[in-house]
Design a protein around this motif. Structure first.
Motif, PDB file in Angstrom:
ATOM      1  N   VAL A  30      32.231  24.386  35.401  1.00 58.13           N
ATOM      2  CA  VAL A  30      32.697  25.591  36.082  1.00 58.13           C
ATOM      3  C   VAL A  30      34.000  25.309  36.823  1.00 58.13           C
ATOM      4  O   VAL A  30      34.923  26.134  36.834  1.00 58.13           O
ATOM      5  CB  VAL A  30      31.620  26.125  37.048  1.00 58.13           C
ATOM      6  CG1 VAL A  30      32.162  27.295  37.869  1.00 58.13           C
ATOM      7  CG2 VAL A  30      30.381  26.569  36.269  1.00 58.13           C
ATOM      8  N   LEU A  31      34.076  24.125  37.464  1.00 57.61           N
ATOM      9  CA  LEU A  31      35.314  23.729  38.138  1.00 57.61           C
ATOM     10  C   LEU A  31      36.469  23.702  37.156  1.00 57.61           C
ATOM     11  O   LEU A  31      37.568  24.205  37.440  1.00 57.61           O
ATOM     12  CB  LEU A  31      35.124  22.347  38.778  1.00 57.61           C
ATOM     13  CG  LEU A  31      36.368  21.720  39.448  1.00 57.61           C
ATOM     14  CD1 LEU A  31      36.831  22.585  40.615  1.00 57.61           C
ATOM     15  CD2 LEU A  31      36.067  20.310  39.913  1.00 57.61           C
ATOM     16  N   GLY A  32      36.224  23.139  35.975  1.00 60.97           N
ATOM     17  CA  GLY A  32      37.260  23.084  34.949  1.00 60.97           C
ATOM     18  C   GLY A  32      37.690  24.459  34.480  1.00 60.97           C
ATOM     19  O   GLY A  32      38.886  24.712  34.284  1.00 60.97           O
ATOM     20  N   TYR A  33      36.722  25.377  34.303  1.00 58.58           N
ATOM     21  CA  TYR A  33      37.050  26.744  33.907  1.00 58.58           C
ATOM     22  C   TYR A  33      37.958  27.403  34.957  1.00 58.58           C
ATOM     23  O   TYR A  33      38.955  28.053  34.620  1.00 58.58           O
ATOM     24  CB  TYR A  33      35.780  27.589  33.759  1.00 58.58           C
ATOM     25  CG  TYR A  33      34.856  27.156  32.637  1.00 58.58           C
ATOM     26  CD1 TYR A  33      35.319  26.438  31.549  1.00 58.58           C
ATOM     27  CD2 TYR A  33      33.500  27.481  32.687  1.00 58.58           C
ATOM     28  CE1 TYR A  33      34.469  26.042  30.529  1.00 58.58           C
ATOM     29  CE2 TYR A  33      32.634  27.096  31.665  1.00 58.58           C
ATOM     30  CZ  TYR A  33      33.121  26.370  30.595  1.00 58.58           C
ATOM     31  OH  TYR A  33      32.271  25.980  29.600  1.00 58.58           O
ATOM     32  N   ALA A  34      37.583  27.230  36.225  1.00 60.30           N
ATOM     33  CA  ALA A  34      38.348  27.860  37.305  1.00 60.30           C
ATOM     34  C   ALA A  34      39.781  27.334  37.338  1.00 60.30           C
ATOM     35  O   ALA A  34      40.748  28.102  37.433  1.00 60.30           O
ATOM     36  CB  ALA A  34      37.656  27.621  38.645  1.00 60.30           C
ATOM     37  N   LEU A  35      39.937  26.014  37.247  1.00 59.92           N
ATOM     38  CA  LEU A  35      41.268  25.419  37.314  1.00 59.92           C
ATOM     39  C   LEU A  35      42.116  25.765  36.097  1.00 59.92           C
ATOM     40  O   LEU A  35      43.345  25.809  36.179  1.00 59.92           O
ATOM     41  CB  LEU A  35      41.149  23.902  37.459  1.00 59.92           C
ATOM     42  CG  LEU A  35      40.520  23.417  38.772  1.00 59.92           C
ATOM     43  CD1 LEU A  35      40.352  21.905  38.755  1.00 59.92           C
ATOM     44  CD2 LEU A  35      41.375  23.844  39.971  1.00 59.92           C
ATOM     45  N   TYR A  70      34.902  33.451  35.003  1.00 64.18           N
ATOM     46  CA  TYR A  70      33.571  32.874  34.754  1.00 64.18           C
ATOM     47  C   TYR A  70      32.537  33.807  35.369  1.00 64.18           C
ATOM     48  O   TYR A  70      32.706  34.293  36.490  1.00 64.18           O
ATOM     49  CB  TYR A  70      33.443  31.482  35.378  1.00 64.18           C
ATOM     50  CG  TYR A  70      32.046  30.915  35.271  1.00 64.18           C
ATOM     51  CD1 TYR A  70      31.573  30.387  34.081  1.00 64.18           C
ATOM     52  CD2 TYR A  70      31.184  30.955  36.363  1.00 64.18           C
ATOM     53  CE1 TYR A  70      30.282  29.893  33.977  1.00 64.18           C
ATOM     54  CE2 TYR A  70      29.896  30.468  36.282  1.00 64.18           C
ATOM     55  CZ  TYR A  70      29.450  29.936  35.080  1.00 64.18           C
ATOM     56  OH  TYR A  70      28.168  29.462  34.981  1.00 64.18           O
ATOM     57  N   SER A  71      31.464  34.063  34.623  1.00 65.05           N
ATOM     58  CA  SER A  71      30.461  35.014  35.107  1.00 65.05           C
ATOM     59  C   SER A  71      29.062  34.562  34.731  1.00 65.05           C
ATOM     60  O   SER A  71      28.832  34.047  33.625  1.00 65.05           O
ATOM     61  CB  SER A  71      30.727  36.399  34.512  1.00 65.05           C
ATOM     62  OG  SER A  71      29.738  37.327  34.911  1.00 65.05           O
ATOM     63  N   MET A 125      33.654  34.680  38.946  1.00 66.38           N
ATOM     64  CA  MET A 125      34.837  34.010  39.463  1.00 66.38           C
ATOM     65  C   MET A 125      36.054  34.443  38.659  1.00 66.38           C
ATOM     66  O   MET A 125      35.983  34.570  37.430  1.00 66.38           O
ATOM     67  CB  MET A 125      34.675  32.480  39.369  1.00 66.38           C
ATOM     68  CG  MET A 125      33.501  31.932  40.154  1.00 66.38           C
ATOM     69  SD  MET A 125      33.189  30.165  39.828  1.00 66.38           S
ATOM     70  CE  MET A 125      34.755  29.454  40.309  1.00 66.38           C
ATOM     71  N   SER A 126      37.158  34.666  39.370  1.00 65.93           N
ATOM     72  CA  SER A 126      38.381  35.050  38.669  1.00 65.93           C
ATOM     73  C   SER A 126      39.590  34.491  39.418  1.00 65.93           C
ATOM     74  O   SER A 126      39.601  34.446  40.650  1.00 65.93           O
ATOM     75  CB  SER A 126      38.494  36.578  38.551  1.00 65.93           C
ATOM     76  OG  SER A 126      38.423  37.181  39.824  1.00 65.93           O
ATOM     77  N   ILE A 132      40.823  31.486  44.061  1.00 62.04           N
ATOM     78  CA  ILE A 132      39.754  31.947  43.183  1.00 62.04           C
ATOM     79  C   ILE A 132      38.930  32.983  43.930  1.00 62.04           C
ATOM     80  O   ILE A 132      38.430  32.721  45.025  1.00 62.04           O
ATOM     81  CB  ILE A 132      38.838  30.778  42.751  1.00 62.04           C
ATOM     82  CG1 ILE A 132      39.628  29.729  41.966  1.00 62.04           C
ATOM     83  CG2 ILE A 132      37.666  31.298  41.920  1.00 62.04           C
ATOM     84  CD1 ILE A 132      40.145  30.199  40.631  1.00 62.04           C
ATOM     85  N   ASP A 133      38.813  34.172  43.371  1.00 56.79           N
ATOM     86  CA  ASP A 133      37.960  35.212  43.945  1.00 56.79           C
ATOM     87  C   ASP A 133      36.540  35.027  43.429  1.00 56.79           C
ATOM     88  O   ASP A 133      36.326  34.857  42.224  1.00 56.79           O
ATOM     89  CB  ASP A 133      38.460  36.605  43.560  1.00 56.79           C
ATOM     90  CG  ASP A 133      39.771  36.951  44.238  1.00 56.79           C
ATOM     91  OD1 ASP A 133      40.000  36.452  45.354  1.00 56.79           O
ATOM     92  OD2 ASP A 133      40.555  37.708  43.647  1.00 56.79           O
TER      93      ASP A 133
END
Length: 246
Positions: free
Chosen positions: A66-71, A76-77, A83-84, A107-108
């Protein structure tokens, strides 16, 4: 039948309606702090045959993904959260470039569909009132990074903001800034505070504090008036912090 939940709140005067001294705003009293370790313990207690270490490893792998997706800039849902990515700051025109002094990547995080649905099952219980200007710890910033992301630098300064948090007498060992580690052991800041004001403290995080989860505690007899408290008042930061080596 849906499970019912209860949140405890305290009420404080609404500073945005000075002409109406009856308006109140709510502050939720946190029920505590939960971590991946708690998830693993509860799954095991519910009868799972999966070992605690395996559960923690899976959760750790999930967190890294998830950290990787955010960065990487993905949305991500899941049922609990959405998270967006977003960039703060104004760009003067279409030719303007990203300026780290003006713009900031954030990140929201909002509630997912299942969580939004279940919120209708939450009841609220008023447990008391909180006067405006009352003593409290409002925010904690890492002096090395400047961020208020919950990390504090071992052996370096941390900036504590709040109300009526000044240490009345730094020589009194019952007063001061303390960091309690995950075992409950308290580490008192022995170095003289760089800043000791009613709304801000700058304290050196003890070098012997181990990395990991800690609780910030401020104890003082300060009242904001000519009189001092007869006994020490303890203020605990409502959110868990993480001590790290910079």
């Amino acid at each position: 039948m849906a499970k019912k939940y209860t949140w405890s709140i305290t009420l404080r005067p609404n500073a945005f309606t000075p002409d109406n001294d009856r308006d109140q705003l709510a502050d939720v009293v946190p029920a505590g702090t939960k971590r991946d370790e708690d998830i693993a313990d509860e799954i095991v207690a519910e009868g799972s045959e999966i070992k605690r270490e395996t559960i923690l490893n899976i959760l750790s792998l999930r967190n890294k993904k998830v950290l990787g997706y955010a960065l990487a800039g993905y949305n991500y849902s899941n049922d609990v959260e959405q998270m967006s990515p977003r960039v703060n700051g104004v760009f003067e025109d279409i030719n303007a470039q990203f300026d780290p002094n003006i713009h900031k990547c954030v990140i929201d995080i909002t509630a997912g569909a299942a969580l939004r649905s279940e919120l209708s099952n939450v009841a609220v219980k008023v447990t008391g009132t909180k006067e405006a200007g009352g003593a409290k710890i409002g925010a904690v910033a890492n002096s090395v990074t400047g961020e208020k992301d919950g990390t504090i630098p071992i052996g370096d300064d941390v900036i504590i903001e709040g109300e009526k948090i000044k240490i009345q007498d730094e020589a009194d060992e019952a007063q001061g800034v303390f960091f309690a580690d995950s075992t409950g052991t308290e580490h008192r800041v022995s170095r003289k505070l760089t800043v000791n004001k009613p709304a801000q403290l700058i304290a050196r995080v003890p070098a012997d504090l181990a990395e990991g989860s800690v609780t910030l505690i401020v104890r003082t007899k300060y009242t904001g008036s000519a009189t001092t408290l007869k006994s020490v008042r303890e203020l605990r930061y409502a959110y868990e912090l993480k001590a790290v080596k910079q």
